[in-house]
Design a protein around this motif. Structure first.
Motif, mmCIF file in Angstrom:
data_model
loop_
_atom_site.group_PDB
_atom_site.id
_atom_site.type_symbol
_atom_site.label_atom_id
_atom_site.label_comp_id
_atom_site.label_asym_id
_atom_site.label_seq_id
_atom_site.Cartn_x
_atom_site.Cartn_y
_atom_site.Cartn_z
ATOM 1 N N ALA A 78 0.815 -1.219 0.000
ATOM 2 C CA ALA A 78 0.000 0.000 0.000
ATOM 3 C C ALA A 78 0.845 1.264 0.000
ATOM 4 N N GLU A 79 2.112 1.177 0.443
ATOM 5 C CA GLU A 79 2.958 2.373 0.489
ATOM 6 C C GLU A 79 3.571 2.704 -0.867
ATOM 7 N N LEU A 80 3.546 1.761 -1.808
ATOM 8 C CA LEU A 80 4.094 2.005 -3.140
ATOM 9 C C LEU A 80 3.081 2.740 -4.009
ATOM 10 N N THR A 81 3.568 3.304 -5.112
ATOM 11 C CA THR A 81 2.681 4.058 -5.997
ATOM 12 C C THR A 81 1.615 3.155 -6.618
ATOM 13 N N ALA A 82 2.034 1.967 -7.074
ATOM 14 C CA ALA A 82 1.068 1.033 -7.668
ATOM 15 C C ALA A 82 0.028 0.595 -6.644
ATOM 16 N N GLY A 83 0.479 0.272 -5.432
ATOM 17 C CA GLY A 83 -0.460 -0.119 -4.388
ATOM 18 C C GLY A 83 -1.389 1.008 -3.993
ATOM 19 N N ARG A 84 -0.887 2.227 -4.044
ATOM 20 C CA ARG A 84 -1.719 3.387 -3.718
ATOM 21 C C ARG A 84 -2.830 3.566 -4.738
ATOM 22 N N TRP A 85 -2.502 3.371 -6.013
ATOM 23 C CA TRP A 85 -3.526 3.509 -7.047
ATOM 24 C C TRP A 85 -4.522 2.350 -7.001
ATOM 25 N N ILE A 86 -4.048 1.162 -6.682
ATOM 26 C CA ILE A 86 -4.975 0.037 -6.537
ATOM 27 C C ILE A 86 -5.917 0.275 -5.357
ATOM 28 N N GLY A 87 -5.361 0.721 -4.232
ATOM 29 C CA GLY A 87 -6.194 1.002 -3.067
ATOM 30 C C GLY A 87 -7.166 2.142 -3.286
ATOM 31 N N ALA A 88 -6.897 3.007 -4.281
ATOM 32 C CA ALA A 88 -7.808 4.123 -4.551
ATOM 33 C C ALA A 88 -9.165 3.651 -5.049
ATOM 34 N N PHE A 89 -9.250 2.421 -5.563
ATOM 35 C CA PHE A 89 -10.532 1.901 -6.018
ATOM 36 C C PHE A 89 -11.427 1.473 -4.858
ATOM 37 N N GLN A 91 -2.901 19.923 2.918
ATOM 38 C CA GLN A 91 -2.172 19.087 1.963
ATOM 39 C C GLN A 91 -2.949 17.821 1.588
ATOM 40 N N LEU A 92 -4.047 17.568 2.289
ATOM 41 C CA LEU A 92 -4.858 16.380 2.001
ATOM 42 C C LEU A 92 -5.507 16.534 0.630
ATOM 43 N N ALA A 93 -5.190 15.612 -0.288
ATOM 44 C CA ALA A 93 -5.750 15.677 -1.647
ATOM 45 C C ALA A 93 -5.776 14.282 -2.266
ATOM 46 N N PRO A 94 -6.718 13.457 -1.849
ATOM 47 C CA PRO A 94 -6.795 12.090 -2.402
ATOM 48 C C PRO A 94 -7.453 12.060 -3.788
ATOM 49 N N TRP A 95 -6.787 12.719 -4.739
ATOM 50 C CA TRP A 95 -7.338 12.770 -6.094
ATOM 51 C C TRP A 95 -7.367 11.388 -6.737
ATOM 52 N N GLU A 96 -6.465 10.502 -6.323
ATOM 53 C CA GLU A 96 -6.429 9.181 -6.952
ATOM 54 C C GLU A 96 -7.761 8.455 -6.815
ATOM 55 N N SER A 97 -8.397 8.596 -5.655
ATOM 56 C CA SER A 97 -9.661 7.905 -5.428
ATOM 57 C C SER A 97 -10.757 8.425 -6.345
ATOM 58 N N LEU A 98 -10.857 9.758 -6.467
ATOM 59 C CA LEU A 98 -11.887 10.323 -7.345
ATOM 60 C C LEU A 98 -11.651 9.907 -8.787
ATOM 61 N N VAL A 99 -10.409 9.986 -9.235
ATOM 62 C CA VAL A 99 -10.099 9.615 -10.623
ATOM 63 C C VAL A 99 -10.389 8.134 -10.853
ATOM 64 N N ALA A 100 -9.995 7.279 -9.903
ATOM 65 C CA ALA A 100 -10.198 5.842 -10.064
ATOM 66 C C ALA A 100 -11.675 5.479 -10.091
ATOM 67 N N LEU A 101 -12.460 6.021 -9.157
ATOM 68 C CA LEU A 101 -13.876 5.664 -9.074
ATOM 69 C C LEU A 101 -14.670 6.237 -10.248
#
Length: 574
Positions: A199-210, A233-243
């Motif tokens: 989960a700490e890696l970039t790939a794991g972060r993008w997978i967890g965003a789903f 600084q909180l900006a979980p854009w990955e989740s919005l983009v993924a969903l």
């Protein structure tokens, strides 16, 4: 313009209905009752509260509200979107929509946005509530905005999945089952992949965003899950983009295939005739119980139901592997239950939802297919009809009933529970299955509209368990001063009783159903407290007595007042 006339009609007619305003007001009222209960559970009747204590309470309530709203709206979006299209198919009105000049995107987006209209209004109605929580402290405006944004994206994704499955599958039970299993399995697979990749890696972060729950956890606990120095600084854009991207893919698949899947190839298939004038196959012998024979010996719920059962078993195996690969951990989840118990609870809840869906659709499909009227003019007795449907539910959902029992056996083999607790868990779970099945039949008989019956039945089961979970969290929070906070819990319980009474006594009220609605939440509350105190036998007696009596209270009038409920004249057998 994107959704077309289907959404426009819903947007114009929905504000004219009283239930629209009742739903919004009741939604906010339930959250404010929960806020008051949480306040009493945390502070009691203390007059002095420091700013730090109030801020910690605000953060605590924000976490509860965010996760509860996400769960409720995902479930509602899934149920409304899938049920909306399934009802059109059952009534054969989808064929009329396909014959119009509606474009494919107008048909898909129209049904999708019309189904999500109530969810969108509820989400907007919750904004003042979250702003009020923001005033308590401990929560920033950025967190509120991201929590609502992630919830909206998750609701859009859940509705898109429900619409796709509903256009794809023909049978209502298949639609509901695949929709629920798909969402649960998707989140489980995303979590598994995120852990395996890291989960700490970039790939794991993008997978967890789903996973919207993982993303929402980052929002409600930003400094515990993120390396932040400031909350801005909180900006979980990955989740919005993924969903949103996932929703767009699901919408594209549905638009491309909507006319390939519909009308179904089985709608206009004519029966094959032998050129010699004889029968094409040997006639089957019908049992003396024709309703039970139809439920067991025919493919009344489609040919793909085997795949649904295999998917459920695969999901159960995944849960079993994840929970039992490491039994050395003795930590409690939320201070209440071990991880293996959490897996059993989640699997059991999914099983009860499938049993309930099987039960309610066993009658709604008869009504929408105009075959219920044929049965009502036959010589089938109420006992044969209700008994055949009930036994058919248990047979068709036998995998959903047996798999949790196998998991209980594995827990015994691992030494996690005692033999006596195996009996309590097994018998209690079977009683809950009987309650879920009877609730489905009761709702299908009580509500003439199939979509309303499905939503009422499955929603009652879902809200019962959500209420139990909320009560457990609040009791753990107020454990040190539980006696002082008891009046606040009574408000929460009485609200549940009123909602259950409204659901059970919609069409045919009876003293037994009224008593059940009044007693069931109180006995459930007692079972929760007994469980937290480690009194297994008391929990078993409470669950068995309360839910068993409620199931009987629904079963007796279903048989004795069957003719009155469905409006037929009784035909006695000679």
């Amino acid at each position: 313009m994107l959704a077309g006339p289907i959404f426009s009609r819903e947007a114009l007619t929905a504000p004219r209905q009283l239930k629209t305003y009742v739903l919004r007001a009741g939604y906010l009222f339930a959250f404010f009752v929960l806020l008051y209960t949480a306040n009493q559970a945390t502070f009691g009747w203390q007059q002095y509260r420091s700013l730090g204590a109030t801020a910690r309470f605000g953060a605590y309530v924000f976490q509860i509200f965010s996760f509860i709203q996400l769960t409720l709206l995902i479930f509602a979006a899934l149920l409304f979107s899938a049920g909306n299209v399934a009802a059109e198919k059952d009534r054969r009105t989808l064929l009329l929509l396909l014959m119009t000049d509606l474009k494919d995107r107008e048909l898909v987006f129209g049904k999708l946005f019309a189904s999500l209209l109530n969810m969108a209004t509820l989400l907007l109605c919750s904004l003042p509530l979250f702003v009020f929580v923001r005033l308590l402290g401990g929560v920033s405006t950025v967190q509120v905005a991201w929590a609502l944004g992630i919830t909206a994206a998750a609701v859009y994704a859940a509705g898109s999945w429900g619409i796709l499955v509903a256009f794809w599958r023909e049978k209502t039970f298949q639609t509901l089952s695949i929709s629920m299993l798909g969402v649960v399995a998707f989140i489980a697979i995303v979590e598994m992949l995120a852990v395996l990749v890291g989960a700490e890696l970039t790939a794991g972060r993008w997978i967890g965003a789903f996973d919207p729950y993982r993303s929402l956890l980052r929002v409600v606990s930003p400094f515990a899950t993120e390396n932040l120095t400031r909350i801005n600084q909180l900006a979980p854009w990955e989740s919005l983009v993924a969903l949103v991207g996932l929703s767009a893919v699901l919408n594209g698949i549905a638009i491309f295939n909507v006319r390939r899947w519909n009308p179904s190839r089985t709608v206009f298939i004519a029966a094959k005739e032998d050129k010699t004038g004889g029968r094409t196959r040997q006639a089957r012998t019908v049992w003396n119980q024709p309703i039970l024979w139809r439920e067991i010996m025919t493919k009344a719920y489609g040919r793909k139901i085997v795949l649904i059962k295999l998917a459920y078993i695969a999901f159960a195996l995944l849960i079993g592997y994840a929970l039992f690969r490491d039994t050395s951990s003795d930590s409690l989840v939320l201070g209440m239950i071990y991880w293996q118990g959490v897996g059993l609870v989640l699997l059991s809840l999914l099983s009860l939802m499938l049993v309930n869906a099987q039960a309610v659709t066993s009658i709604t499909t008869e009504r929408d297919g105009q075959t219920l009227e044929v049965l009502l003019v036959s010589e089938i007795t109420p006992k044969e009809f209700i008994g055949g449907k009930l036994l058919g539910v248990f047979y068709n959902a036998k995998e959903a009933i047996l798999v949790p029992l196998v998991l209980i056996g594995l827990m015994l083999a691992q030494g996690l529970i005692l033999p006596a607790q195996v009996v309590y868990l097994s018998v209690g779970f079977l009683m809950l299955c009987a309650f879920a099945a009877m609730l489905g039949l009761h709702s299908a008989i009580s509500f003439d509209n199939s979509r309303t019956a499905i939503i009422n039945s499955m929603g009652t089961v879902f809200f019962l368990f959500i209420g139990i979970f909320i009560c457990m969290i609040l009791i753990v929070e107020a454990r040190s001063s539980f006696a002082l906070q008891l009046p606040s819990f009574l408000i929460f319980i009485v609200g549940g009783s009123i909602g259950l009474w409204t659901s059970l006594t919609h069409k045919n009220p009876s003293p037994a159903l009224t008593l059940s609605a009044g007693v069931l939440p109180f006995i459930t509350f007692y079972a929760i407290t007994a469980f937290l105190l480690g009194e297994s036998f008391s929990v078993f007696l409470a669950v068995f007595a309360a839910y068993g009596f409620t199931a009987l209270a629904m079963l007796v009038p279903a048989i004795s007042e069957f003719d009155l409920s469905l409006g037929r004249a009784t035909i006695e057998k000679g």
